[in-house]
Design an enzyme around this catalytic site. Structure first.
Site, short mmCIF file in Angstrom:
data_model
loop_
_atom_site.label_atom_id
_atom_site.label_comp_id
_atom_site.label_asym_id
_atom_site.label_seq_id
_atom_site.Cartn_x
_atom_site.Cartn_y
_atom_site.Cartn_z
CG HIS A 152 7.11 -0.38 -2.03
ND1 HIS A 152 6.48 -0.95 -0.95
CD2 HIS A 152 7.52 -1.41 -2.81
CE1 HIS A 152 6.50 -2.27 -1.08
NE2 HIS A 152 7.12 -2.57 -2.19
CG HIS A 200 2.19 -7.64 -1.08
ND1 HIS A 200 1.59 -8.35 -2.09
CD2 HIS A 200 3.19 -6.94 -1.69
CE1 HIS A 200 2.20 -8.12 -3.23
NE2 HIS A 200 3.18 -7.26 -3.02
#
Length: 751
Positions: free
Chosen positions: A51, A97
């Site tokens: 990430h 998200h």
């Protein structure tokens, strides 16, 4: 040197932190051969997570075009910056998200919006628009429908809550439903802001001895390991990850925005970074690395809202609404005064040093000491093996019998993908700040830049079905679709951001999809002169080994003169209907990725429609010239659902004006009505303008046949005078407008 090293790091500890044994050995090497402290192990785990580090994609992301004459800041900062003239710039970016929104839909989506807004005002720009690109599972599936409806409600509620409370308009986006998103919804949030070119700020620490100041909300335990959680597949244990999801406070973020902008204007701020993924860890080491300096902090000074927090907790927390500043030494009080005015905490927690290291103390004891550059910029880089993307079936299998055009159009306009998303966007305040010229449902969102007298148009697009069939061509089509939407709004595309949503990159066939999509985006963005200024990569979107479709989402911005835009609906009867770009071509292979194939045949096969980028670009030039001369009363590009769906949507305006089309074509009826070839725009115009439009089209070497006429009531499609279907607008529109709520309520009823 850091003390309190872990006596023996076990393989289980390494695995729990998402690290490989080889990565752990590299960590020890960077630390001079010693074992890491627990805090250091946690710091490496988040900074070297997929990430944060993009370790599987960085080698390929370098293929993207990132430079342009108007690009002020490209990838590598919190947001991209593009010059729009008259001394002003826009900052924009898209972020995902996805994983948090699956676990905790409301807060996952809300904090996704909060995070992307901070990315914008960290650059010194005031946010003026948000858009979202959403993917959910099937609403009516007997097994997963209830969960998918809960996720949809939560995500939309979270976006609405944060954006509305913060006071930024959510002006557009897209929402698609596919079975592959049953276990992995996608929530991609885009934000755009504006500021003066000479007031852009960067996340770079500088000035040895300058104070490091923490501002905003207190640190709690929410969000710990959020970045790591977003870098792994979901398993049966995913429910245990609920504490990894952050909790947002949009009212505090609004105060934080105003305080940060005001503090920037004092001239006392040297650098600023939001605490997003990886929290205090990310903001400290990245600011230090960018500035080539060290940062030393004392955790006892960090404002905390929970007792007995360990260094590990504080450094890895992803509590929201927090920023880290570097101020000029001696001017701290100017900064504190601003934040006190806005009722926010500000605390000096450290200092800029000259040794290039992130040094973390608690109670005066060093608990972490790591070289910034190696931590932030030298994460392991993987050139993962990849094959070719899987080849899909080239012909349709057995499925439901094709419907007549008459019955197919009502079914398609009422399908979850095509139907009106009014139920979603009515929950958003899309007019706040009074800059919205074109909002949800428009060809492209348009927001006014009051300072310059110009406007910015924004389009988000991605088609997972196309990319599943052919990742390279599907990605190119997404770029072309965004640029076409902007052109149909009269705008000139300037630059792009992208969100790359894919499955597990450790599987060679998934890595192949990612590589092909990146190369497709690179080719198209280079051709359409829309450099990539930043973006996001979201991998491991898989649950129990089932991955999503490869879903690259493009966000492209353009500029135009502020004026009332030409809109989609037909305005008057008796006008000529023209198809700029012509009918396009289609065959059996091209038809397998269409909405007709999905909604009517329940199948997916073949290839996405063929894109001729040179022809596409000429269509853009032609429509912009047509609009600039005021020749079109309405304009709508053809995309999902093809000609018939575009015709229906043009008829859903307040005037209730329809059209009768009569097409001279050899295409099969269902191809004629529903194929999705690109480079086509449906317009209506006064009869006196048709010759001028034809001349503009000829100048750009594109087709622009007259295909029909607008009429008072109903819509009709003929092929060489033979009626393929005719529909009453009110019934079709009612089905289109109410379908999503119907899908939600019927699904709940069936459950």
């Amino acid at each position: 040197m850091a003390t309190s090293a872990i006596s023996a790091v076990t393989p289980e500890m390494i695995r729990e932190h998402g690290l490989t044994p080889e990565e752990f050995e590299k960590i020890k090497e960077l630390l001079g051969g010693r074992e890491p402290t627990r805090t250091e192990l946690g710091i490496f785990s988040v900074m070297w997570s997929e990430h944060c580090s993009y370790k599987s994609s960085r080698v390929h992301l370098k293929k993207l075009p990132t430079r342009g004459k108007l690009v002020v800041q490209g990838p590598g900062e919190n947001a991209g910056i593009v010059d729009i003239g008259q001394g002003y710039v826009i900052a924009f970016k898209i972020e995902s998200h996805n994983h948090p929104s699956f676990i905790e839909p409301f807060q996952g989506a809300a904090t996704g919006v909060g995070g992307i807004l901070r990315d914008i005002f960290t650059m010194g720009a005031r946010p003026i628009a948000v858009l979202d690109s959403l993917r959910f599972g099937r609403l009516d599936d007997p097994e997963t429908g209830a969960r998918n409806r809960r996720i949809l409600n939560g995500v939309v509620g979270g976006i609405a809550h944060y954006g509305n409370c913060f006071g930024v308009p959510t002006v557009g986006g897209e929402c698609i439903f596919e079975s592959c998103y049953d276990g992995n919804p996608l929530v991609n949030a885009f934000a755009l802001g504006v500021c003066r070119k000479d007031e852009v700020f960067y996340a770079k620490a500088a000035g040895v001895g300058n104070p490091v100041i923490y501002v905003g909300a207190r640190t709690g335990r929410d969000g710990i390991h959020g970045a790591s959680m977003a870098s792994a597949e979901f398993t049966e244990e995913s429910k245990q990850k609920r504490p990894n999801v952050q909790v947002g406070d949009p009212f505090m973020e609004k105060l934080l925005l105003e305080a940060c902008i005001e503090a920037m204007h004092t001239g006392a701020i040297v650098g600023i970074q939001d605490m997003g993924a990886a929290g205090l860890t990310c903001s400290t080491c990245e600011m230090g690395s960018r500035g080539g300096v060290g940062i030393e902090i004392e955790l006892d000074r960090v404002p905390q809202r929970e007792s007995c927090m360990t260094p590990y907790d504080i450094m890895l927390s992803e509590s929201q609404e927090r920023m880290l500043l570097v101020a000029e030494k001696g001017r701290e009080e100017e900064v504190y005064r601003v934040f006190r005015k806005w009722g926010l905490e500000a605390a000096e927690i450290g200092v800029v040093t000259d040794d290039g290291k992130l040094r973390v103390r608690q109670h005066g004891v060093v608990v972490a000491e790591i070289p910034n550059r190696q931590l932030a910029d030298e994460a392991p880089l993987y050139n993962r093996p990849y094959t070719r993307p899987p080849q899909r079936a080239e012909v349709a299998g057995h499925g439901p019998a094709p419907l007549q055009i008459q019955d197919a159009l009502p079914a398609i306009v009422a399908s979850a993908d095509i139907c009106s998303k009014r139920w979603i966007w009515e929950q958003y305040d899309y007019q706040v700040r009074t800059n919205t010229i074109a909002g949800p449902g428009a060809e492209a969102a348009i927001v006014r830049i009051k300072e310059t007298g110009t406007s910015v148009a924004i389009s988000l697009d991605g088609n997972g079905r196309y990319c599943y069939l052919n990742p390279r061509e599907g990605a190119k089509l997404a770029v072309a679709e965004c640029c076409r939407n902007l052109a149909t709004a009269g705008a000139v595309p300037l630059a792009a951001t992208n969100n790359l949503n894919f499955g597990n990159p450790e599987r060679p066939e998934i890595m192949a999809q990612l590589v092909e999509a990146i190369e497709g985006i690179a080719e198209a963005c280079l051709f359409f002169e829309t450099p990539i200024t930043g973006g996001n990569v979201s991998l491991y979107n898989e649950t129990l080994g089932e991955g999503i479709y490869p879903t690259p989402v493009l966000g492209i911005v353009g500029t135009l003169k502020t004026a009332a835009p030409v809109t989609i609906p037909f305005k008057h009867a008796g006008r000529a209907v023209m198809l700029v770009g012509g009918m396009g071509a289609c065959n059996d292979l091209d038809f397998g990725g269409t909405q007709y194939a999905k909604s009517i045949l329940k199948q997916l096969w073949g290839q996405p429609p063929a894109l001729d980028m040179d022809y596409e670009k000429r269509v853009h030039d032609a429509i912009r010239e047509i609009l600039a001369e005021g020749l079109a009363e309405s304009a709508h590009d053809l995309s999902d659902g093809g000609l018939a769906v575009a015709l229906a949507e043009c008829s859903f305006g307040p005037a209730g004006i329809g059209a009768q089309l009569d097409i001279d074509s050899d295409l099969r009826p269902e191809f004629l009505a529903f194929h999705e070839a690109p480079s086509r725009i449906l317009i209506s115009t006064a009869n006196a303008n048709t010759k001028r439009i034809a001349a503009i089209a000829e100048k750009h070497d594109v087709a622009a046949p007259v295909v029909g006429v607008t009429i008072e009531k109903g819509i009709e499609i003929r092929q060489r005078s033979m009626t393929l279907g005719s529909w009453e607008i009110a019934a079709l529109k009612h089905s289109y407008e109410t379908a999503l709520e119907s899908h939600l309520s019927q699904g709940a009823h069936h459950a």
